[in-house]
Motif scaffolding. Structure first.
Motif: not given
Ligand code: 4NP
Length: 157
Positions: A51, A53-54, A57, A61, A66, A68, A70-71
């Motif tokens: 996913p 990077d936090p 994300i 957000r 959103d 989260a 995604y890959r």
């Protein structure tokens, strides 16, 4: 060009800048009622299947998106046939993409901020090793690029 234009954003890891470019472009395209295919990829393979990077994300957000789900994936030469526009986030990745692009490929290849008046030649800086404020800058940069590109593609470019 296909009926539905397709655009691919490419950075190094596909976990920071290009997922944010993808998200910003989706948002601007939706606002403009533009039907497009959007994706992102990395020139590197370290984060394939991961996913974003936090911190990416979190900034998405904060703008109501959103990402989260995604890959990460690695760009391939086939992407130059699947997409109309391949857009690099910085010069190093643009150079890698130039080397990967098959001769006579369908996709155009460009640097994101080259599309933004007054910002030609500028990279979207890699925020990976910095603090969260870097991701806010990334968001602003990719939004500037996305706005211009959506307008241009909506006008049939
Ligand atoms: P991105 O950022 O290219 O904007 O996704 C990076 C992510 C990971 C790494 C470098 C840059 N890395 O070295 O793993």
């Amino acid at each position: 060009m296909t009926a539905r234009p397709a655009i691919l954003f490419v950075c190094l890891g596909n976990i920071c800048r290009s997922p944010l470019a993808e998200a910003a472009f989706r948002l601007e395209a939706e606002r403009a009622n533009l039907d497009v295919t959007v994706d992102s990829a990395g020139t590197g393979d370290w984060h394939v299947g991961e996913p974003p990077d936090p911190r990416a994300i979190a900034v998405a957000r904060a703008h109501g998106l959103d990402i989260a789900g995604y890959r990460g994936r690695q760009v391939s030469s086939a992407d130059f046939e699947r997409f109309d526009h391949v857009v690099a986030l910085d010069h190093a990745n643009l150079a890698r993409l130039r080397a990967l692009r098959p001769e006579g490929a369908r996709a155009s290849l460009s640097l994101l901020l080259d599309h933004v008046p007054g910002r030609a030649g500028e990279p979207v800086a890699d925020p990976y090793y910095g603090g969260p404020e870097g991701f806010a800058t990334t968001w602003d940069d990719v939004t500037s690029g996305a706005r211009v590109l959506v307008r241009r593609i909506a006008d049939g470019a």
